[in-house]
Design a protein around this motif. Structure first.
Motif, short mmCIF file in Angstrom:
data_model
loop_
_atom_site.label_atom_id
_atom_site.label_comp_id
_atom_site.label_asym_id
_atom_site.label_seq_id
_atom_site.Cartn_x
_atom_site.Cartn_y
_atom_site.Cartn_z
N ALA A 225 0.86 -1.18 0.00
CA ALA A 225 0.00 0.00 0.00
C ALA A 225 0.89 1.23 0.00
O ALA A 225 1.74 1.39 0.89
N ARG A 226 0.72 2.09 -0.98
CA ARG A 226 1.54 3.29 -1.07
C ARG A 226 1.21 4.25 0.06
O ARG A 226 0.05 4.43 0.42
N GLN A 227 2.25 4.88 0.61
CA GLN A 227 2.08 5.89 1.64
C GLN A 227 2.95 7.08 1.31
O GLN A 227 3.86 7.00 0.47
N ASP A 228 2.70 8.20 1.97
CA ASP A 228 3.56 9.36 1.77
C ASP A 228 4.90 9.12 2.45
O ASP A 228 5.10 8.12 3.16
N LYS A 229 5.84 10.02 2.22
CA LYS A 229 7.20 9.83 2.73
C LYS A 229 7.21 9.71 4.25
O LYS A 229 7.95 8.87 4.82
N GLY A 231 4.92 8.52 6.19
CA GLY A 231 4.43 7.19 6.55
C GLY A 231 5.46 6.10 6.27
O GLY A 231 5.59 5.15 7.06
N GLN A 232 6.18 6.23 5.18
CA GLN A 232 7.22 5.26 4.86
C GLN A 232 8.33 5.28 5.91
O GLN A 232 8.81 4.23 6.35
N MET A 233 8.75 6.48 6.30
CA MET A 233 9.80 6.58 7.31
C MET A 233 9.32 6.04 8.66
O MET A 233 10.10 5.44 9.41
N ARG A 234 8.06 6.25 8.96
CA ARG A 234 7.50 5.72 10.21
C ARG A 234 7.56 4.19 10.21
O ARG A 234 7.89 3.57 11.24
N ILE A 235 7.24 3.56 9.09
CA ILE A 235 7.34 2.10 8.98
C ILE A 235 8.76 1.64 9.27
O ILE A 235 8.99 0.68 10.02
N LEU A 236 9.74 2.31 8.68
CA LEU A 236 11.13 1.91 8.88
C LEU A 236 11.59 2.12 10.31
O LEU A 236 12.29 1.28 10.89
N ARG A 237 11.18 3.24 10.91
CA ARG A 237 11.56 3.47 12.31
C ARG A 237 10.96 2.40 13.23
O ARG A 237 11.61 1.93 14.16
N ASP A 238 9.71 2.02 12.95
CA ASP A 238 9.07 0.99 13.77
C ASP A 238 9.75 -0.37 13.58
O ASP A 238 10.00 -1.09 14.55
N ARG A 239 10.04 -0.72 12.34
CA ARG A 239 10.65 -2.02 12.05
C ARG A 239 12.06 -2.14 12.63
O ARG A 239 12.46 -3.20 13.09
N PHE A 240 12.82 -1.05 12.56
CA PHE A 240 14.23 -1.11 12.94
C PHE A 240 14.49 -0.52 14.32
O PHE A 240 15.65 -0.31 14.69
N ALA A 241 13.45 -0.27 15.09
CA ALA A 241 13.63 0.23 16.45
C ALA A 241 14.42 -0.78 17.28
O ALA A 241 14.12 -1.97 17.28
N GLU A 258 17.56 13.89 0.74
CA GLU A 258 16.72 14.37 -0.36
C GLU A 258 16.36 13.26 -1.34
O GLU A 258 15.43 13.41 -2.13
N ASP A 259 17.11 12.16 -1.30
CA ASP A 259 16.89 11.09 -2.27
C ASP A 259 16.25 9.85 -1.64
O ASP A 259 16.37 8.75 -2.17
N PHE A 260 15.56 10.01 -0.52
CA PHE A 260 14.94 8.88 0.16
C PHE A 260 14.02 8.13 -0.79
O PHE A 260 13.18 8.72 -1.49
N TYR A 261 14.17 6.80 -0.82
CA TYR A 261 13.37 5.95 -1.71
C TYR A 261 12.96 4.70 -0.95
O TYR A 261 13.79 4.08 -0.28
N PHE A 262 11.68 4.34 -1.06
CA PHE A 262 11.16 3.16 -0.35
C PHE A 262 10.17 2.47 -1.27
O PHE A 262 9.29 3.12 -1.85
N ASP A 263 10.29 1.14 -1.42
CA ASP A 263 9.39 0.45 -2.33
C ASP A 263 9.35 -1.03 -1.98
O ASP A 263 10.18 -1.55 -1.22
#
Length: 402
Positions: A225-229, A231-241, A258-263
């Motif tokens: 499910a696509r999310q805004d930037k 939301g994507q960073m929140r997923i990564l912070r939660d996963r890698f906490a 500036e080049d953050f990419y998540f997919d």
């Protein structure tokens, strides 16, 4: 012959370069406002090195390649568990002889075609008919003899001419992010990777200009499910906490990149790469995912073969069929995942992580060495035709500078 290429990354401008030599009137439409800078490191492997040599661009690529000495698997304290230097397997190992930032390679290919090709930035195709009638987001409408989808995994051309993404994009059970971070100063030009329990993988590899590229990947079978930037960073912070090694620094630097990419980590499989006047190239038609590691080389080789067949055939339809016939076995090998796929790349438990580290220490020993030699040898698993109509059309241009 009027040719429209959608996508200004790697495959698109490489094809435009060769098609110009056939006398074609080539237009490249790219939705971004300019060639995209940065991006992760990509490699030029096997016969793709011959292709860039024939283009006259090998020195430009070498001048801007990343000085990357090899790959290391490390533990939470940064201690080396296994390693593979860049010069093993003939420069075709985990880190290849030629590694370059994707943005640098895209700029080199753009500059090599800028004087010969109609580049249209900030636009995209919104409608397409089987007869080659194209409508652009900017409102224009034109007719082309050939339309090429070179616009990546979620190709807009493929969606318009072949069907929805779900028919062709196969999830591999993972997500991945990368972004620029300051060079920590202690990499010694090596690509480092760390596995953590829960199917988590973190990595950092050197770049040119005092920066490095961080990557964060994890196993996931949840629907994409696509999310805004944010939301994507929140997923990564939660996963890698709570994950150690360099990960806390990555998470701190992530919002500043500036080049953050998540997919989603996926493959693309299209049974037939052409339909009517439309043909697919590169990731739009055959993407093996970062796990397979031959995407850039397949794009460069595919561009050469498609242009050569278009120059040799009497009709585009015959050229498209010959292009797929020439590339089929090479692409089948190049999209095949290493043994274990995402599960081997990102083990869940500590025992499996230890087993992965042990197996990696055996990379230079039979039978593991023989298996890896077969895997890395895929980059050379095609014999390229000479295609004199494009190879001898004109002398290679002077290598561009960035």
């Amino acid at each position: 012959m009027r040719v429209l290429i959608s996508g200004g990354g790697i495959a698109g401008p490489a094809l435009a370069f060769w098609l110009h030599r056939t006398g074609a009137d080539v237009t490249v439409v790219e939705r971004s406002a300019a060639p995209r800078p940065g991006g992760h490191a990509v490699d030029v492997r096997g016969v793709a090195r011959d292709v860039v040599e024939w283009m006259g661009l090998r020195e430009a690529i070498r001048d801007h390649q990343v000085d990357e000495r090899g790959w290391k698997l490390v533990n939470a304290r940064g201690k080396k568990l296994a390693a593979m230097s860049a010069d093993v397997f003939g420069g075709e190992g985990i880190v290849a002889e030629i590694e370059i930032a994707r943005g640098d390679l895209a700029r080199i290919l753009h500059d090599a075609t800028a004087g010969d090709v109609d580049w249209r930035f900030g636009d995209r195709i919104t409608a397409l008919t089987p007869e080659g009638e194209v409508t652009f987001a900017s409102g224009g409408r034109e007719r082309f003899d050939i339309v090429v989808g070179a616009d990546g995994v979620r190709s807009g051309v493929r969606a318009l001419a072949f069907g929805p993404h779900e028919q062709f994009v196969r999830p591999l059970g993972g997500r991945g992010a990368y972004f620029t971070v300051p060079d920590p100063g202690d990499l010694d030009n090596w690509f480092e990777m760390y596995n953590a329990p829960g199917g988590l993988v973190a990595g950092i590899r050197p770049e040119r200009g005092g920066t490095a590229k961080a990557s964060l990947s994890f196993r996931s079978d949840e629907p994409w499910a696509r999310q805004d930037k944010a939301g994507q960073m929140r997923i990564l912070r939660d996963r890698f906490a709570g994950v150690g090694w360099r990960v806390p620094g990555f998470l701190d630097a992530m919002p500043l990149a500036e080049d953050f990419y998540f997919d989603e980590i996926t493959q693309v499989h299209v049974e037939k790469w052409h339909r009517g006047r439309v043909v697919l190239i590169g990731d739009a038609g055959y993407c093996g995912s970062p796990l397979a590691g031959l995407g850039t080389s397949m794009s460069l080789v595919g561009a050469y073969v498609l242009a050569g067949e278009l120059a040799a055939a009497r009709t585009p339809e015959k050229a498209f069929a010959a292009y797929q016939k020439q590339m089929a076995a090479y692409v089948a090998d190049g999209t095949q995942l290493p043994p274990g796929g995402m599960k081997a790349f990102a083990p869940n438990g500590r025992l499996m992580i230890r087993m992965r580290a042990v197996s990696m220490t055996m990379m230079g020993v039979w039978p593991m060495k023989q298996m890896l030699a077969k895997q890395f040898g895929k980059a050379d698993a095609i014999t390229l035709e000479p295609y004199p109509k494009i190879r001898s059309a004109r002398a290679p241009r002077t290598a561009p500078t960035l």
